[in-house]
Design an enzyme around this catalytic site. Structure first.
Site, PDB file in Angstrom:
ATOM      1  N   TRP A 274      -6.603  -2.972  -4.596  1.00 55.92           N
ATOM      2  CA  TRP A 274      -6.852  -1.540  -4.341  1.00 55.92           C
ATOM      3  C   TRP A 274      -8.089  -1.071  -5.106  1.00 55.92           C
ATOM      4  O   TRP A 274      -9.038  -0.546  -4.524  1.00 55.92           O
ATOM      5  CB  TRP A 274      -5.609  -0.721  -4.737  1.00 55.92           C
ATOM      6  CG  TRP A 274      -5.747   0.768  -4.599  1.00 55.92           C
ATOM      7  CD1 TRP A 274      -6.729   1.453  -3.942  1.00 55.92           C
ATOM      8  CD2 TRP A 274      -4.863   1.773  -5.126  1.00 55.92           C
ATOM      9  NE1 TRP A 274      -6.502   2.822  -4.027  1.00 55.92           N
ATOM     10  CE2 TRP A 274      -5.370   3.039  -4.746  1.00 55.92           C
ATOM     11  CE3 TRP A 274      -3.687   1.721  -5.877  1.00 55.92           C
ATOM     12  CZ2 TRP A 274      -4.744   4.240  -5.102  1.00 55.92           C
ATOM     13  CZ3 TRP A 274      -3.062   2.915  -6.222  1.00 55.92           C
ATOM     14  CH2 TRP A 274      -3.585   4.155  -5.837  1.00 55.92           C
TER      15      TRP A 274
ATOM     16  N   ASP B 255      -3.404  -9.078  -2.193  1.00 53.94           N
ATOM     17  CA  ASP B 255      -2.940  -7.948  -1.392  1.00 53.94           C
ATOM     18  C   ASP B 255      -4.053  -6.907  -1.279  1.00 53.94           C
ATOM     19  O   ASP B 255      -4.607  -6.475  -2.291  1.00 53.94           O
ATOM     20  CB  ASP B 255      -1.710  -7.318  -2.056  1.00 53.94           C
ATOM     21  CG  ASP B 255      -1.223  -6.099  -1.287  1.00 53.94           C
ATOM     22  OD1 ASP B 255      -0.446  -6.269  -0.331  1.00 53.94           O
ATOM     23  OD2 ASP B 255      -1.618  -4.966  -1.634  1.00 53.94           O
TER      24      ASP B 255
ATOM     25  N   TYR C 172      -8.450   0.866   1.574  1.00 52.46           N
ATOM     26  CA  TYR C 172      -9.026   0.733   0.233  1.00 52.46           C
ATOM     27  C   TYR C 172     -10.546   0.593   0.347  1.00 52.46           C
ATOM     28  O   TYR C 172     -11.064  -0.466   0.696  1.00 52.46           O
ATOM     29  CB  TYR C 172      -8.477  -0.488  -0.509  1.00 52.46           C
ATOM     30  CG  TYR C 172      -6.985  -0.505  -0.732  1.00 52.46           C
ATOM     31  CD1 TYR C 172      -6.243   0.667  -0.714  1.00 52.46           C
ATOM     32  CD2 TYR C 172      -6.320  -1.695  -0.968  1.00 52.46           C
ATOM     33  CE1 TYR C 172      -4.872   0.650  -0.916  1.00 52.46           C
ATOM     34  CE2 TYR C 172      -4.950  -1.722  -1.187  1.00 52.46           C
ATOM     35  CZ  TYR C 172      -4.227  -0.555  -1.159  1.00 52.46           C
ATOM     36  OH  TYR C 172      -2.875  -0.581  -1.365  1.00 52.46           O
TER      37      TYR C 172
ATOM     38  N   TYR D 124       4.377  -2.818  -6.738  1.00 46.56           N
ATOM     39  CA  TYR D 124       2.991  -2.424  -7.023  1.00 46.56           C
ATOM     40  C   TYR D 124       2.933  -1.422  -8.173  1.00 46.56           C
ATOM     41  O   TYR D 124       3.927  -0.786  -8.501  1.00 46.56           O
ATOM     42  CB  TYR D 124       2.252  -1.949  -5.775  1.00 46.56           C
ATOM     43  CG  TYR D 124       2.567  -0.594  -5.182  1.00 46.56           C
ATOM     44  CD1 TYR D 124       2.047   0.584  -5.708  1.00 46.56           C
ATOM     45  CD2 TYR D 124       3.326  -0.497  -4.013  1.00 46.56           C
ATOM     46  CE1 TYR D 124       2.290   1.819  -5.123  1.00 46.56           C
ATOM     47  CE2 TYR D 124       3.582   0.741  -3.416  1.00 46.56           C
ATOM     48  CZ  TYR D 124       3.059   1.887  -3.971  1.00 46.56           C
ATOM     49  OH  TYR D 124       3.306   3.100  -3.386  1.00 46.56           O
TER      50      TYR D 124
ATOM     51  N   ARG E  19      -0.677   1.779 -13.489  1.00 46.82           N
ATOM     52  CA  ARG E  19      -2.120   2.081 -13.404  1.00 46.82           C
ATOM     53  C   ARG E  19      -2.780   2.185 -14.780  1.00 46.82           C
ATOM     54  O   ARG E  19      -3.552   3.090 -15.047  1.00 46.82           O
ATOM     55  CB  ARG E  19      -2.334   3.362 -12.590  1.00 46.82           C
ATOM     56  CG  ARG E  19      -1.649   3.231 -11.232  1.00 46.82           C
ATOM     57  CD  ARG E  19      -1.609   4.507 -10.446  1.00 46.82           C
ATOM     58  NE  ARG E  19      -0.535   4.442  -9.467  1.00 46.82           N
ATOM     59  CZ  ARG E  19      -0.407   5.259  -8.441  1.00 46.82           C
ATOM     60  NH1 ARG E  19      -1.270   6.197  -8.226  1.00 46.82           N
ATOM     61  NH2 ARG E  19       0.594   5.138  -7.604  1.00 46.82           N
TER      62      ARG E  19
ATOM     63  N   LYS F 299      -3.551   0.856 -24.075  1.00 44.42           N
ATOM     64  CA  LYS F 299      -4.951   1.201 -24.379  1.00 44.42           C
ATOM     65  C   LYS F 299      -5.253   2.679 -24.156  1.00 44.42           C
ATOM     66  O   LYS F 299      -6.316   3.165 -24.498  1.00 44.42           O
ATOM     67  CB  LYS F 299      -5.887   0.354 -23.508  1.00 44.42           C
ATOM     68  CG  LYS F 299      -5.823  -1.120 -23.881  1.00 44.42           C
ATOM     69  CD  LYS F 299      -6.773  -1.961 -23.054  1.00 44.42           C
ATOM     70  CE  LYS F 299      -6.582  -3.434 -23.411  1.00 44.42           C
ATOM     71  NZ  LYS F 299      -6.512  -4.284 -22.250  1.00 44.42           N
TER      72      LYS F 299
ATOM     73  N   ARG G  34      -5.862   9.354 -11.285  1.00 46.44           N
ATOM     74  CA  ARG G  34      -4.822   9.343 -12.318  1.00 46.44           C
ATOM     75  C   ARG G  34      -4.803  10.622 -13.153  1.00 46.44           C
ATOM     76  O   ARG G  34      -3.769  10.966 -13.738  1.00 46.44           O
ATOM     77  CB  ARG G  34      -5.017   8.133 -13.246  1.00 46.44           C
ATOM     78  CG  ARG G  34      -4.755   6.814 -12.528  1.00 46.44           C
ATOM     79  CD  ARG G  34      -5.074   5.631 -13.403  1.00 46.44           C
ATOM     80  NE  ARG G  34      -6.500   5.475 -13.648  1.00 46.44           N
ATOM     81  CZ  ARG G  34      -7.018   4.492 -14.389  1.00 46.44           C
ATOM     82  NH1 ARG G  34      -6.231   3.601 -14.950  1.00 46.44           N
ATOM     83  NH2 ARG G  34      -8.329   4.399 -14.559  1.00 46.44           N
TER      84      ARG G  34
ATOM     85  N   GLY H 284      -3.804  -5.411 -10.372  1.00 50.58           N
ATOM     86  CA  GLY H 284      -5.238  -5.279 -10.141  1.00 50.58           C
ATOM     87  C   GLY H 284      -6.029  -5.756 -11.352  1.00 50.58           C
ATOM     88  O   GLY H 284      -5.492  -5.863 -12.460  1.00 50.58           O
ATOM     89  N   ALA H 285      -7.292  -6.068 -11.132  1.00 49.75           N
ATOM     90  CA  ALA H 285      -8.183  -6.448 -12.236  1.00 49.75           C
ATOM     91  C   ALA H 285      -9.585  -6.023 -11.869  1.00 49.75           C
ATOM     92  O   ALA H 285     -10.024  -6.205 -10.731  1.00 49.75           O
ATOM     93  CB  ALA H 285      -8.129  -7.949 -12.472  1.00 49.75           C
TER      94      ALA H 285
END
Length: 337
Positions: A27, A58, A63, A224, A229, A235, A248, A300-301
Site C-alpha cells: 500500500w 499484496d 494504491y 493487515y 501503521r 518510534k 494517520r 509494509g516497508a
C-alpha cells in the site's frame, strides 16, 4: 521464513496456494495516502524481501492509482513466476463514477479524485486485464474484492471472479473487509479461501465473530496493519508530526494520550524483545501471527532495511507462556477514542 497453506474449505488437501507468513504489503509503495513514495526504494525493498523468503506480495489497483501494481511488476519481473504469490484486489474505481462513493481523495499529483466501491461484472473483467498488464503477468494467485459494494449483488461479483478462475487468469478468490454475514453470502457462489481484515494488538474486534467463523470454515485470515501503521514500533512519541497528506494524522490511535499509553505497554514487553535479540516491532509481528485464526500478516516497508527486519520477525520463537504474558499486558491497555 514460515509458510502456511491457504485453505480450500471443501478439499483442504487440494489447495496449493502457500503464502509466506510475513507477506509484503505494498500500500505505502503506491505513495497515495502515505505522503509520497520513492519508486526505486520500493522495488529494492520487495526484491530484498523475496531473497529473505517473503515470496508473497499484496497490492491493489487503487494504491497510487496503478503505481503500486507497476512497482510490484517491476520488482518481480526477473523472479521465477511460480515462486512468487501475487495478491491483488478489485472493486475500487477512481476513473469511473459508478457504484458506492467511498471517499474524496487526491492522487499523487495532488489532483482531486473520487473513489468508488464498484464491483459489477464488466468492471471486474476490465480491472483484471489492467492489473495483469501492470503486474506483467498472465495470472493472479489471489484475487480479492477490496470493499463491499452495496450497489452490486454479491452473486454478480462472484460470478465474474469464477469466470476469471475458469479462464486461468485467477487462481483463488478472496475478500477484504468482509464481516461474517458477507462471508456467508459470498460463499454461496464461490469457494472463498481468505478474508483480509485489519488486525493488530490494539484492534482485536475480529476475535469476536470473524475469527471463529474463519476457523470453523477453514478460511485464512490475512491481517493487515498489524503494526497499526507504525504505532506499535515504539518510534512514535507524543507530539509526533505527520506530513500534510498522511492519513494517520486524523486517527484516534495517534492522539498524544494514546501514544503515551501504547509506549508504556511497549516498555513492558521490551525486556522480552531484548532477551530474544529482537526489535519491539519484530516481537509484535511474531505475537500477531501466533494468534488463533491469523494465517499471515501483511507488512509494509519503505526500504530494504525495514523489509529485512520484518522478514526476520519469523526467526523469533515465542513460548505459550511468553505469548500469554504479552496478551496479559495488552488486556490492561485501554485507548481513548
Amino acid at each position: 521464513m514460515i509458510y502456511r497453506k491457504i485453505g480450500d474449505s471443501d478439499h483442504p488437501e487440494h489447495t496449493d496456494l502457500e503464502l509466506s507468513v510475513v507477506t509484503f504489503g505494498a500500500w505505502a509503495a503506491g505513495g497515495w495516502m502515505w505522503g509520497g513514495t520513492e519508486r526505486s526504494e520500493s522495488v529494492k525493498a520487495i526484491q530484498e524481501s523475496y531473497h529473505a523468503g517473503v515470496t508473497s506480495i499484496d497490492t491493489a489497483p487503487v494504491y497510487g492509482q496503478g503505481l503500486s501494481e507497476e512497482i510490484v511488476g517491476e520488482a518481480i519481473k526477473d523472479f521465477p513466476r511460480d515462486k512468487v504469490q501475487i495478491l491483488t484486489k478489485y472493486g475500487m474505481r477512481w476513473d469511473l463514477a459508478k457504484g458506492d462513493l467511498a471517499m474524496h481523495s487526491k492522487d499523487n499529483n495532488g489532483k482531486d479524485i473520487d473513489i468508488y466501491k464498484y464491483a459489477a461484472k464488466d468492471s471486474i473483467i476490465k480491472e483484471c486485464e489492467d492489473s495483469l498488464k501492470r503486474l506483467g503477468t498472465d495470472y493472479i494467485d489471489l484475487y480479492q474484492i477490496h470493499w463491499h459494494d452495496k450497489t452490486t449483488p454479491i452473486e454478480e461479483t462472484m460470478e465474474a471472479v469464477s469466470q476469471l478462475i475458469k479462464q486461468g487468469k485467477v487462481r483463488y478468490a478472496g475478500v477484504c473487509n468482509y464481516d461474517v454475514d458477507l462471508l456467508r453470502e459470498a460463499s454461496k457462489y464461490i469457494n472463498l479461501v481468505s478474508d483480509q481484515v485489519p488486525y493488530s494488538m490494539v484492534k482485536r474486534d475480529i476475535e469476536k465473530d470473524t475469527v471463529p467463523y474463519c476457523l470453523e470454515h477453514n478460511k485464512a485470515i490475512l491481517a493487515y496493519s498489524p503494526m497499526e501503521r507504525g504505532l506499535l514500533t515504539g518510534k512514535m512519541k507524543p507530539g509526533y508530526k505527520f506530513e500534510a497528506d498522511d492519513h494517520r494524522a486524523s486517527l484516534y490511535f495517534y492522539k498524544d494520550e494514546n501514544l503515551k499509553k501504547v509506549n508504556e505497554f511497549l516498555d513492558k514487553i521490551k525486556p522480552l524483545a531484548d532477551d530474544k535479540n529482537a526489535s519491539i516491532g519484530q516481537l509484535v509481528l511474531r505475537w500477531t501471527v501466533e494468534q488463533p485464526g491469523i494465517t499471515i500478516a501483511l507488512v509494509g516497508a519503505r526500504d530494504a532495511r525495514q523489509a529485512l527486519q520484518n522478514a526476520a520477525a519469523m526467526d523469533i520463537n515465542l513460548t505459550q507462556e511468553e505469548i500469554k504474558m504479552i496478551t496479559g499486558h495488552l488486556d490492561e491497555l485501554e485507548l481513548v477514542k
